[in-house]
Write a protein that holds these residues in place. Structure first.
Motif, PDB file in Angstrom:
ATOM      1  N   GLY A  81      17.723  10.657  46.312  1.00 21.76           N
ATOM      2  CA  GLY A  81      17.651   9.142  46.260  1.00 21.76           C
ATOM      3  C   GLY A  81      16.892   8.607  45.773  1.00 21.76           C
ATOM      4  O   GLY A  81      17.462   8.403  44.237  1.00 21.76           O
ATOM      5  N   ALA A  82      15.959   7.521  46.288  1.00 22.29           N
ATOM      6  CA  ALA A  82      15.270   6.162  45.337  1.00 22.29           C
ATOM      7  C   ALA A  82      14.129   6.842  44.679  1.00 22.29           C
ATOM      8  O   ALA A  82      13.934   6.043  43.826  1.00 22.29           O
ATOM      9  CB  ALA A  82      15.130   5.534  46.750  1.00 22.29           C
ATOM     10  N   ALA A  83      13.694   7.974  45.019  1.00 22.49           N
ATOM     11  CA  ALA A  83      12.528   8.382  44.821  1.00 22.49           C
ATOM     12  C   ALA A  83      12.832   8.546  43.012  1.00 22.49           C
ATOM     13  O   ALA A  83      13.607   8.939  41.966  1.00 22.49           O
ATOM     14  CB  ALA A  83      12.322   9.505  44.368  1.00 22.49           C
ATOM     15  N   ASP A  84      11.962   7.670  41.958  1.00 23.32           N
ATOM     16  CA  ASP A  84      11.816   7.951  40.256  1.00 23.32           C
ATOM     17  C   ASP A  84      10.790   9.256  39.868  1.00 23.32           C
ATOM     18  O   ASP A  84       9.734   9.256  39.520  1.00 23.32           O
ATOM     19  CB  ASP A  84      11.422   6.214  40.169  1.00 23.32           C
ATOM     20  CG  ASP A  84      10.923   6.831  38.580  1.00 23.32           C
ATOM     21  OD1 ASP A  84      11.788   7.632  37.954  1.00 23.32           O
ATOM     22  OD2 ASP A  84      11.739   5.472  37.331  1.00 23.32           O
ATOM     23  N   VAL A  91       6.742  10.279  38.322  1.00 22.76           N
ATOM     24  CA  VAL A  91       6.100  11.304  38.310  1.00 22.76           C
ATOM     25  C   VAL A  91       6.474  12.371  37.042  1.00 22.76           C
ATOM     26  O   VAL A  91       4.671  12.508  36.669  1.00 22.76           O
ATOM     27  CB  VAL A  91       6.866  12.145  39.903  1.00 22.76           C
ATOM     28  CG1 VAL A  91       5.762  13.849  39.407  1.00 22.76           C
ATOM     29  CG2 VAL A  91       7.149  11.174  40.583  1.00 22.76           C
ATOM     30  N   ALA A  92       7.044  12.839  36.614  1.00 19.29           N
ATOM     31  CA  ALA A  92       7.248  13.602  35.052  1.00 19.29           C
ATOM     32  C   ALA A  92       5.937  12.932  34.101  1.00 19.29           C
ATOM     33  O   ALA A  92       5.417  13.469  33.157  1.00 19.29           O
ATOM     34  CB  ALA A  92       8.186  13.874  34.517  1.00 19.29           C
ATOM     35  N   ARG A  93       5.937  11.570  33.997  1.00 22.54           N
ATOM     36  CA  ARG A  93       5.252  11.273  32.933  1.00 22.54           C
ATOM     37  C   ARG A  93       3.930  11.116  33.364  1.00 22.54           C
ATOM     38  O   ARG A  93       3.073  10.843  32.204  1.00 22.54           O
ATOM     39  CB  ARG A  93       6.135   9.807  32.611  1.00 22.54           C
ATOM     40  CG  ARG A  93       7.319   9.661  31.608  1.00 22.54           C
ATOM     41  CD  ARG A  93       7.676   7.979  31.623  1.00 22.54           C
ATOM     42  NE  ARG A  93       8.827   8.220  30.334  1.00 22.54           N
ATOM     43  CZ  ARG A  93       8.810   9.160  29.951  1.00 22.54           C
ATOM     44  NH1 ARG A  93       8.482   9.198  28.423  1.00 22.54           N
ATOM     45  NH2 ARG A  93      10.207   9.097  28.792  1.00 22.54           N
ATOM     46  N   GLN A  94       3.389  11.087  34.266  1.00 27.85           N
ATOM     47  CA  GLN A  94       1.479  11.352  34.660  1.00 27.85           C
ATOM     48  C   GLN A  94       1.232  12.704  34.444  1.00 27.85           C
ATOM     49  O   GLN A  94       0.768  12.479  34.037  1.00 27.85           O
ATOM     50  CB  GLN A  94       1.902  11.727  36.213  1.00 27.85           C
ATOM     51  CG  GLN A  94       2.320  10.513  36.968  1.00 27.85           C
ATOM     52  CD  GLN A  94       1.833  10.428  39.201  1.00 27.85           C
ATOM     53  OE1 GLN A  94       0.933  11.211  38.956  1.00 27.85           O
ATOM     54  NE2 GLN A  94       2.866  10.138  38.994  1.00 27.85           N
ATOM     55  N   ASP A 124       6.835  17.054  55.772  1.00 32.26           N
ATOM     56  CA  ASP A 124       8.237  16.503  56.238  1.00 32.26           C
ATOM     57  C   ASP A 124       9.448  17.037  55.937  1.00 32.26           C
ATOM     58  O   ASP A 124      10.697  16.374  55.808  1.00 32.26           O
ATOM     59  CB  ASP A 124       7.412  14.908  56.060  1.00 32.26           C
ATOM     60  CG  ASP A 124       7.777  15.014  54.531  1.00 32.26           C
ATOM     61  OD1 ASP A 124       8.016  15.146  53.714  1.00 32.26           O
ATOM     62  OD2 ASP A 124       7.483  13.499  53.979  1.00 32.26           O
ATOM     63  N   GLY A 125       9.339  18.038  54.813  1.00 30.30           N
ATOM     64  CA  GLY A 125      10.572  18.374  54.362  1.00 30.30           C
ATOM     65  C   GLY A 125      11.654  17.468  53.302  1.00 30.30           C
ATOM     66  O   GLY A 125      12.258  17.925  52.756  1.00 30.30           O
ATOM     67  N   ARG A 126      10.314  16.922  52.826  1.00 27.76           N
ATOM     68  CA  ARG A 126      10.929  15.615  52.062  1.00 27.76           C
ATOM     69  C   ARG A 126      10.696  16.278  50.424  1.00 27.76           C
ATOM     70  O   ARG A 126      11.752  15.683  49.483  1.00 27.76           O
ATOM     71  CB  ARG A 126      10.220  13.983  51.806  1.00 27.76           C
ATOM     72  CG  ARG A 126      11.171  13.301  53.196  1.00 27.76           C
ATOM     73  CD  ARG A 126       9.785  12.529  53.114  1.00 27.76           C
ATOM     74  NE  ARG A 126      10.693  11.592  52.022  1.00 27.76           N
ATOM     75  CZ  ARG A 126       9.596  10.269  51.909  1.00 27.76           C
ATOM     76  NH1 ARG A 126       8.225   9.806  53.224  1.00 27.76           N
ATOM     77  NH2 ARG A 126      10.055   9.130  51.345  1.00 27.76           N
ATOM     78  N   ASP A 170       1.961  17.290  45.470  1.00 23.52           N
ATOM     79  CA  ASP A 170       1.093  16.019  45.459  1.00 23.52           C
ATOM     80  C   ASP A 170       1.194  14.818  45.309  1.00 23.52           C
ATOM     81  O   ASP A 170       1.278  14.226  45.831  1.00 23.52           O
ATOM     82  CB  ASP A 170      -0.336  16.278  45.748  1.00 23.52           C
ATOM     83  CG  ASP A 170      -0.938  17.229  46.341  1.00 23.52           C
ATOM     84  OD1 ASP A 170      -0.172  17.343  47.798  1.00 23.52           O
ATOM     85  OD2 ASP A 170      -1.832  17.557  46.036  1.00 23.52           O
ATOM     86  N   ALA A 171       1.857  15.118  44.194  1.00 20.67           N
ATOM     87  CA  ALA A 171       2.192  13.609  43.562  1.00 20.67           C
ATOM     88  C   ALA A 171       3.147  13.183  43.245  1.00 20.67           C
ATOM     89  O   ALA A 171       3.848  11.871  43.234  1.00 20.67           O
ATOM     90  CB  ALA A 171       2.449  13.768  41.966  1.00 20.67           C
ATOM     91  N   VAL A 172       5.116  13.918  43.663  1.00 18.05           N
ATOM     92  CA  VAL A 172       5.740  13.974  44.789  1.00 18.05           C
ATOM     93  C   VAL A 172       5.582  12.983  45.482  1.00 18.05           C
ATOM     94  O   VAL A 172       6.305  12.086  46.225  1.00 18.05           O
ATOM     95  CB  VAL A 172       6.652  14.849  43.996  1.00 18.05           C
ATOM     96  CG1 VAL A 172       8.000  14.426  45.256  1.00 18.05           C
ATOM     97  CG2 VAL A 172       6.641  15.457  42.782  1.00 18.05           C
ATOM     98  N   VAL A 173       4.831  14.245  46.877  1.00 22.24           N
ATOM     99  CA  VAL A 173       4.516  12.991  47.885  1.00 22.24           C
ATOM    100  C   VAL A 173       4.076  11.704  47.564  1.00 22.24           C
ATOM    101  O   VAL A 173       4.047  10.668  48.900  1.00 22.24           O
ATOM    102  CB  VAL A 173       3.553  14.199  48.652  1.00 22.24           C
ATOM    103  CG1 VAL A 173       3.179  13.654  49.812  1.00 22.24           C
ATOM    104  CG2 VAL A 173       4.799  15.866  48.833  1.00 22.24           C
ATOM    105  N   GLN A 174       3.361  11.465  47.385  1.00 18.54           N
ATOM    106  CA  GLN A 174       2.283   9.964  46.898  1.00 18.54           C
ATOM    107  C   GLN A 174       3.035   9.610  46.385  1.00 18.54           C
ATOM    108  O   GLN A 174       3.228   8.100  46.872  1.00 18.54           O
ATOM    109  CB  GLN A 174       1.459   9.878  45.958  1.00 18.54           C
ATOM    110  CG  GLN A 174       0.129  10.994  46.456  1.00 18.54           C
ATOM    111  CD  GLN A 174      -0.846  10.500  47.963  1.00 18.54           C
ATOM    112  OE1 GLN A 174      -1.136   9.272  48.002  1.00 18.54           O
ATOM    113  NE2 GLN A 174      -1.162  11.454  49.142  1.00 18.54           N
TER     114      GLN A 174
END
Length: 338
Positions: free
Chosen positions: A293-296, A300-303, A235-237, A330-334
């Motif tokens: 944007g709003a993505a934290d 993700v990094a702490r995972q 999706d290009g995100r 995959d973690a970012v997409v989720q």
């Protein structure tokens, strides 16, 4: 302007706790995180110049070499001692106080962590607190745009005029961590502090040229290699680039050559999270994450055992990049689904 320059009381109280031990010390050794950036190095330079103006000896000892591109912020070149050198060993042995800037986590100070006595180590950092802190006294304030803003406040609270060398270091720190005052952490107060530093003689054009408009040829060749690896989710995100160790070894690049590289991914239309994977050795990969944007991305990094800010974070893997990319993407997409 004067109201904006006033140190927020929530920050002033903990920073005042640092003043007495800093100014009572004979020799302070300053540290920042591996692969020092403009905020870490600029903050070190600012503190070192201020302390030495106060008669306190200062030495900068970092877990990785002080970036050549940032040496212009130093009030004297020999304030830096490379880890492992006789000068660094002597400083670490002789110091009566240690100050860690722009990080608080043991992993981020690398080989220095075992050499920092907790009861004599202070921390000034604008990142959210991690699981473990290297010192007993830590001032961590994520509301600050940069550690350099907190350093400016510390010197102000001491009642001292800001030395010009300290003004340069603090200005470089602010410019670096606000993306030249373009990111969302650019507050009215940050601009007021920057204006005050300019009033003290800092030339923004000179800083711009030194930070962003001068590059060795290898950096452009690195960019060419990085763009060849450009990838994106369906999706290009999510976008990313991958730099294998063989490329960095062939080009002879250093950590500072990667500064700003991820912004090319971030600038692609539709990208919400940009990733840069680079192999620091054949079996180790560092990933940098940036949010548009709003993505934290800190979440993700702490995972993966890393951390940072909501919009800028990182993690290190003891694996080659080819084994890491899919998991992180995959973690970012989720994360973007929530």
């Amino acid at each position: 302007m004067s109201d904006l320059l006033a140190v927020p009381e929530s920050r002033a109280f903990p920073l005042r706790r640092l003043l007495q031990p800093l100014l009572a010390a004979r020799h302070v050794v300053l540290h920042t995180h591996v692969n020092a950036d403009g905020d870490g190095a600029g903050s070190q330079a600012a503190i070192a110049a201020w302390l030495e103006g106060r008669g306190v000896r200062a030495t900068i000892v970092n877990p990785t070499p002080f970036p050549d591109s940032l040496r212009f912020v130093l009030h004297r070149q020999d304030v830096v001692a490379d880890l492992g050198s006789p000068e660094a060993d002597a400083a670490l042995d002789e110091a009566d106080l240690f100050l860690v800037l722009d990080t608080s986590e043991p992993d981020r100070v690398g080989q220095l962590a075992p050499r920092l006595p907790r009861d004599r180590t202070l921390v000034v950092d604008h990142h959210p607190p991690g699981r473990e802190v290297v010192g007993d006294v830590a001032v961590q304030d994520p509301s600050a745009a940069a550690t350099g803003e907190m350093v400016y406040d510390l010197i102000t609270l001491a009642g001292d005029p800001i030395p010009r060398a300290s003004a340069l270091g603090a200005y470089v720190a602010l410019v670096s961590d606000t993306g030249s005052f373009r990111y969302g952490n650019t507050t009215p107060r940050v601009l007021a502090v920057a204006a005050e530093l300019m009033r003290l003689g800092i030339d923004p054009e000179v800083v711009y040229r030194r930070l962003f408009a001068t590059a060795p040829r290898r950096r452009l060749e690195l960019l060419r290699e990085a763009l060849d690896s450009l990838g994106a989710s369906a999706d290009g995100r999510v976008g990313w680039m991958v730099i294998p160790h063989r490329v960095t070894a062939r080009l002879g690049v250093s950590g500072e050559d990667f500064d700003g590289l991820i912004e090319h991914v971030r600038s692609v239309e539709g990208t919400e999270v940009a990733l840069l994977f680079r192999e620091t050795s054949p079996g180790e990969t560092k990933v940098s994450l940036r949010s548009n944007g709003a993505a934290d991305v800190n979440y993700v990094a702490r995972q993966f055992g890393g951390g940072g800010h909501v919009k800028a974070a990182g993690a290190t893997f003891h694996e080659p990049a080819e084994d890491v990319v899919d998991r992180v993407v995959d973690a970012v997409v989720q994360a973007l689904k929530h």
